[in-house]
Design an enzyme around this catalytic site. Structure first.
Site, PDB file in Angstrom:
ATOM      1  N   GLY A  17       0.281  -1.002  -0.203  1.00  0.00           N
ATOM      2  CA  GLY A  17       0.191  -0.020   0.085  1.00  0.00           C
ATOM      3  C   GLY A  17       0.586   1.218  -0.159  1.00  0.00           C
ATOM      4  N   ASN A  18       0.786   2.083   0.066  1.00  0.00           N
ATOM      5  CA  ASN A  18       0.878   3.896   0.136  1.00  0.00           C
ATOM      6  C   ASN A  18       2.315   3.919   1.447  1.00  0.00           C
ATOM      7  OD1 ASN A  18       0.442   6.692   1.624  1.00  0.00           O
ATOM      8  ND2 ASN A  18       1.041   6.300  -0.189  1.00  0.00           N
ATOM      9  N   ALA A 158       3.504   8.390   4.956  1.00  0.00           N
ATOM     10  CA  ALA A 158       4.589   7.944   4.220  1.00  0.00           C
ATOM     11  C   ALA A 158       4.757   8.485   2.844  1.00  0.00           C
ATOM     12  CB  ALA A 158       2.966   6.736   3.439  1.00  0.00           C
ATOM     13  N   LYS A 209      -1.857   5.455  19.289  1.00  0.00           N
ATOM     14  CA  LYS A 209      -1.663   7.515  18.867  1.00  0.00           C
ATOM     15  C   LYS A 209      -3.168   7.380  17.585  1.00  0.00           C
ATOM     16  CE  LYS A 209       0.538   6.680  14.416  1.00  0.00           C
ATOM     17  NZ  LYS A 209       0.125   7.229  12.983  1.00  0.00           N
ATOM     18  N   ASN A 276      -5.974   9.097   9.862  1.00  0.00           N
ATOM     19  CA  ASN A 276      -6.994   8.832  11.137  1.00  0.00           C
ATOM     20  C   ASN A 276      -7.080  10.490  11.105  1.00  0.00           C
ATOM     21  OD1 ASN A 276      -7.060   6.454  12.084  1.00  0.00           O
ATOM     22  ND2 ASN A 276      -4.819   6.874  11.483  1.00  0.00           N
ATOM     23  N   LYS A 302      -6.830   1.740   4.659  1.00  0.00           N
ATOM     24  CA  LYS A 302      -7.739   1.662   5.821  1.00  0.00           C
ATOM     25  C   LYS A 302      -6.946   2.411   6.590  1.00  0.00           C
ATOM     26  CE  LYS A 302     -10.166  -2.035   4.154  1.00  0.00           C
ATOM     27  NZ  LYS A 302     -11.727  -1.817   3.968  1.00  0.00           N
ATOM     28  N   GLN A 304      -7.453   2.871  10.643  1.00  0.00           N
ATOM     29  CA  GLN A 304      -6.782   2.205  11.453  1.00  0.00           C
ATOM     30  C   GLN A 304      -7.021   2.777  12.866  1.00  0.00           C
ATOM     31  OE1 GLN A 304      -5.219  -1.011  10.951  1.00  0.00           O
ATOM     32  NE2 GLN A 304      -5.075  -0.728   9.556  1.00  0.00           N
TER      33      GLN A 304
END
Length: 356
Positions: A17-18, A158, A209, A276, A302, A304
């Site tokens: 992914g990223n 990322a 976090k 997030n 996704k 988290q």
């Protein structure tokens, strides 16, 4: 020369992914530069079609993950492999970087395929629970594959890592030599690594976090200022430290670890620029379900934070721990899963036990 090639460590990246693709950029370069590692790096890629082309074929011909890390070239020695068993075959070093929801299934797939003496490192930010309480993702991997597993967590968005903006990160390990080997595989002039022998704390910081970042997104969405966000970060850090102490009594956290990149630095970065925070802000402003926003905003990635909040809540219930011990974590859970109004998060801050 043949002996050197034989001794070189084969590396497999499980995830593309990223974050996985950004890490592949660093690993590919270092694998090509150091005799310690085999030049070819296999990267397991879940096969998808992009405008009629297989994603693995795009990566292997154009050397770019056009879906998850567009605009960044991957080293040509990073080879996309759509079959997980084939990708991991004969690997000495496995780098796990997938959403934590998928790790059990992936481990089961390669369980009988692991080379004796292979070691792993988890870049997965999340946690699991059992009928006994908390289980770290590294523990899931360690038990499923019978290997030593280090962890890497830090203030590492990322896209910035892929752009080679300077940043730091933390490797937590139980065996110093394995931590140092992964440091050699991953460190670059702009990706600096500190190795600490406190892996549980490093990993729990990386998981928790994301819950705190959701709270930061709530207050941003309500258009409250930096003072409020700073309070969220501080109170979240206090709950994070309390959680680590409570759940690892046999190996209590080193306070210094919270001041590594995996701790305060990652918390600040995530609360200001992470996914997030951004999706939680949109949750307040757009009044859409979190699953819809995840699909609209994350391009297949996704989220988290909500899932980790759910896992933490399950752990608290399993162990009969009073919700009032961790009001910020519980409030995030209730807003996402029990439809509590977002302003109730401010009441949680106002009545936090740190002020009592």
């Amino acid at each position: 020369m043949n002996s050197a090639i034989k001794m070189a460590k084969k590396v497999c990246i499980i995830g593309s992914g990223n974050w996985g693709s950004a890490i592949a950029k660093l690993i590919g370069r270092n694998a090509a530069a150091y005799d310690t590692f085999h030049t070819r790096v296999n990267m397991y890629v879940y096969e998808e079609e992009i405008n009629g082309e297989k994603l693995t074929e795009i990566i292997n011909t154009r050397h770019e993950n056009v879906k998850y890390l567009p605009g960044h070239k991957l080293p040509e020695n990073v080879v996309a492999v759509p079959d997980l068993v084939e990708a991991s075959k004969g690997a000495d070093m496995l780098v796990f970087v997938v959403p934590h929801q998928f790790i059990r299934g992936l481990c089961k797939t390669i369980q009988s395929n692991i080379k004796p003496g292979a070691i792993g490192i988890s870049l997965i930010k999340g946690m699991d629970h059992t009928d006994k309480g908390l289980q770290l993702i590294s523990d899931v991997i360690r038990k499923a594959l019978s290997m030593d597993v280090s962890v890497l967590m830090g203030a590492n968005i990322a896209s910035e890592v892929a752009s080679e903006d300077f940043c730091e990160t933390t490797i937590g390990c139980t065996k110093e030599e394995n931590g140092q080997l992964f440091k050699k595989l991953l460190q670059t002039p702009n990706f600096r690594i500190c190795v600490v022998q406190d892996p549980n704390t490093v990993e729990i910081c990386g998981a928790l976090k994301n819950i705190i970042a959701c709270g930061a997104g709530f207050v941003t969405g309500m258009e409250l200022g930096d003072n409020t966000k700073a309070a969220v970060i501080r109170l979240g850090l206090m709950e994070m430290m309390k959680f680590a102490k409570a759940f690892f009594p046999d190996s209590p956290p080193e306070i210094a670890t919270f001041f590594e990149s995996c701790g305060v630095a990652d918390l600040v970065t995530t609360c200001y620029g992470g996914r997030n925070m951004r999706v939680s802000r949109a949750f307040v402003k757009e009044n859409k379900p979190i699953e819809v926003l995840e699909a609209e905003m994350l391009n297949g990635q996704k989220l988290q934070g909500p899932e980790t909040a759910r896992e933490v809540y399950k752990v608290l219930k399993t162990l009969n721990i009073d919700e009032s011990e961790y009001p910020l974590f519980v409030s995030v859970y209730n807003i996402f899963f029990n439809k509590h109004p977002v302003p109730s998060f401010i009441e949680c801050l106002q009545n936090h036990p740190e002020h009592m």
